[in-house]
Design a protein around this motif. Structure first.
Motif, short mmCIF file in Angstrom:
data_model
loop_
_atom_site.label_atom_id
_atom_site.label_comp_id
_atom_site.label_asym_id
_atom_site.label_seq_id
_atom_site.Cartn_x
_atom_site.Cartn_y
_atom_site.Cartn_z
N ASN A 264 33.41 60.88 35.88
CA ASN A 264 33.58 60.82 37.33
C ASN A 264 34.41 59.59 37.70
OD1 ASN A 264 33.35 61.34 40.06
ND2 ASN A 264 31.32 60.41 40.23
N LEU A 265 35.70 59.80 37.94
CA LEU A 265 36.61 58.70 38.27
C LEU A 265 36.89 58.67 39.77
CD1 LEU A 265 39.23 59.18 35.40
CD2 LEU A 265 37.45 57.42 35.52
N PRO A 266 37.01 57.48 40.36
CA PRO A 266 37.32 57.38 41.80
C PRO A 266 38.79 57.64 42.11
CG PRO A 266 37.12 55.18 40.86
CD PRO A 266 36.76 56.15 39.76
N GLY A 267 39.62 57.73 41.10
CA GLY A 267 41.06 57.95 41.29
C GLY A 267 41.75 57.90 39.95
N GLN A 268 43.02 57.57 39.95
CA GLN A 268 43.77 57.47 38.70
C GLN A 268 43.27 56.29 37.86
OE1 GLN A 268 45.32 57.42 41.72
NE2 GLN A 268 45.93 55.29 41.99
N ALA A 269 43.31 56.47 36.54
CA ALA A 269 42.85 55.42 35.62
C ALA A 269 43.96 54.40 35.43
CB ALA A 269 42.44 56.03 34.28
N LEU A 270 44.15 53.56 36.46
CA LEU A 270 45.19 52.54 36.43
C LEU A 270 44.62 51.25 37.02
CD1 LEU A 270 48.17 51.82 35.88
CD2 LEU A 270 48.69 52.55 38.22
N GLY A 283 53.69 24.36 41.88
CA GLY A 283 54.61 24.83 40.85
C GLY A 283 53.93 25.18 39.54
N GLU A 284 52.61 24.93 39.45
CA GLU A 284 51.88 25.25 38.22
C GLU A 284 51.71 26.76 38.09
OE1 GLU A 284 48.17 23.22 38.27
OE2 GLU A 284 49.06 21.22 38.29
N TRP A 285 51.62 27.21 36.83
CA TRP A 285 51.44 28.64 36.58
C TRP A 285 49.97 29.02 36.73
CZ3 TRP A 285 55.10 32.20 36.46
CH2 TRP A 285 56.42 31.78 36.25
N ILE A 286 49.73 30.11 37.42
CA ILE A 286 48.39 30.65 37.62
C ILE A 286 48.30 32.00 36.93
CG2 ILE A 286 46.73 31.52 39.33
CD1 ILE A 286 48.01 29.62 41.35
N GLU A 287 47.26 32.21 36.17
CA GLU A 287 47.03 33.50 35.52
C GLU A 287 45.67 34.03 35.95
OE1 GLU A 287 48.18 34.64 31.26
OE2 GLU A 287 46.01 34.33 31.11
N ALA A 288 45.69 35.18 36.61
CA ALA A 288 44.44 35.81 37.06
C ALA A 288 44.25 37.10 36.28
CB ALA A 288 44.50 36.09 38.56
N ILE A 289 43.08 37.23 35.65
CA ILE A 289 42.75 38.44 34.90
C ILE A 289 41.59 39.15 35.60
CG2 ILE A 289 41.88 39.35 32.72
CD1 ILE A 289 43.34 37.11 31.30
N ALA A 290 41.81 40.40 35.94
CA ALA A 290 40.80 41.20 36.64
C ALA A 290 40.04 42.04 35.61
CB ALA A 290 41.47 42.09 37.67
N PRO A 291 38.73 41.84 35.48
CA PRO A 291 37.94 42.63 34.53
C PRO A 291 38.05 44.13 34.84
CG PRO A 291 36.65 40.80 35.41
CD PRO A 291 37.91 40.87 36.22
N LEU A 292 38.01 44.95 33.80
CA LEU A 292 38.08 46.40 34.00
C LEU A 292 36.90 46.88 34.84
CD1 LEU A 292 39.08 47.59 30.41
CD2 LEU A 292 40.54 47.56 32.44
N PRO A 293 37.12 47.81 35.76
CA PRO A 293 36.02 48.34 36.56
C PRO A 293 35.11 49.24 35.73
CG PRO A 293 38.06 49.47 37.10
CD PRO A 293 38.43 48.37 36.16
N PRO A 294 33.87 49.43 36.16
CA PRO A 294 32.90 50.23 35.37
C PRO A 294 33.40 51.62 35.02
CG PRO A 294 31.77 49.03 37.12
CD PRO A 294 33.23 48.81 37.34
N ALA A 295 34.03 52.33 35.95
CA ALA A 295 34.47 53.70 35.68
C ALA A 295 35.53 53.73 34.58
CB ALA A 295 35.03 54.34 36.96
#
Length: 315
Positions: A264-270, A283-295
């Motif tokens: 059961n997916l809420p939409g496309q798996a992207l 000017g510093e580099w920022i890296e943001a990593i978003a954890p994979l959602p449960p679905a």
């Protein structure tokens, strides 16, 4: 209302260039807007032209009106904040959340949520609103950056245009590509018949250059976990390009086959997995990593179990 007074010490220069170099919190377009609105004086005389040249010793006075409230209601929608300071905020957007109000989605959007969350918005272009730099589809999850100030908005937009900001995605696609990696360079434009869809469209017919780099991360039987990196940011780009090479995304009812995978997916798996950009002030580099959602995690687990069950066991 804020008043700023400056005395020119350097060599002569156009007033809009001079002010943009000395007022880092204001974009050049905002400064030009203030000039047109009659908010700038040079030596106590009104100045409305951006092309006026200032000389050493000139006195400049700039009045900055309070940012006008946006005609949208703040809404206390919970946000998963990956990074935040006075200049920008990076959110891990859930599926189902529309980024910006539009017809059919006048409320309950990310912008409504940000208006409630960010109590110190300086505003963009004189309006008290967050600066949407790039967008994610309603059902695409992951990292999205939003500017809080005019200067940050301009800086982040410039990074995307110069391709220095990196946007990396993970998606699960139908089928198994014959190659391990590749680049899709196909222009994208509005579908000539179905105006809600995008399609591969030649540039001479209104398409815009669109480039997507991809790499196989994991083969899962007749499905594949693919890493995508955007070089451009067209509407529905990854979804359209994936469908174009015959590997539409799982759960994509618009560009895909609609085949069910039993999850059961809420939409496309992207999922917008990682966002790397330069801070607009430091000017510093920022890296943001978003954890994979449960679905998404559930989908991978199910496909991995199916693949393992179909793999022959050797004695």
């Amino acid at each position: 209302m804020t008043e700023i007074n400056l005395q020119v010490e350097e060599k002569d220069d156009r007033i809009d260039r001079y002010l943009s170099q000395h007022l880092r919190d204001l974009s050049r377009s905002r400064i030009q807007q203030l000039l047109e609105q009659g908010q700038v004086q040079v030596n106590d005389k009104l100045c409305t032209s951006k092309k006026v040249t200032v000389q050493s010793g000139d006195r400049i006075s700039i009045t900055i009106p309070e940012a006008k409230p946006l005609d949208l209601q703040p809404e206390a929608i919970p946000l998963d904040v990956l990074y935040e300071d006075d200049s920008l905020i990076i959110i891990n957007k859930p599926a189902g959340l529309v980024v910006h109000p539009a017809a059919g989605h006048e409320s309950g959007t990310l912008v409504n949520a940000l208006l409630a969350h960010c109590t110190n918005l300086a505003g963009i272009g004189g309006v008290q609103r967050p600066g949407i730099v790039h967008r994610l589809d309603k059902d695409t999850t992951g990292a999205i950056a939003i500017a809080k100030t005019d200067q940050a908005h301009q800086h982040l937009q410039a990074q995307l245009k110069a391709k220095t900001a990196q946007r990396e995605y993970l998606g699960v696609a139908h089928g198994s590509p014959s190659a391990e990696s590749g680049t899709i360079d196909q222009p994208i434009g509005r579908h000539p018949v179905d105006r809600k869809k995008m399609t591969i469209l030649p540039v001479d017919k209104g398409g815009r250059t669109a480039i997507t780099h991809w790499q196989v991360r994991e083969r899962l039987g007749n499905y594949t976990l693919i890493y995508f990196q955007l070089e451009t940011g067209r509407t529905h780009q990854i979804r359209v390009h994936s469908a174009h090479i015959g590997h539409c995304l799982v759960g994509d009812s618009v560009y895909g086959s609609g085949r069910s995978v039993g999850v059961n997916l809420p939409g496309q798996a992207l999922h917008a997995w990682r966002l790397r950009l330069q801070h607009p002030v430091s000017g510093e580099w920022i890296e943001a990593i978003a954890p994979l959602p449960p679905a998404f995690i559930t989908l991978l687990d199910v496909l991995r179990r199916r693949t393992a069950a179909l793999t022959p066991r050797h004695p």
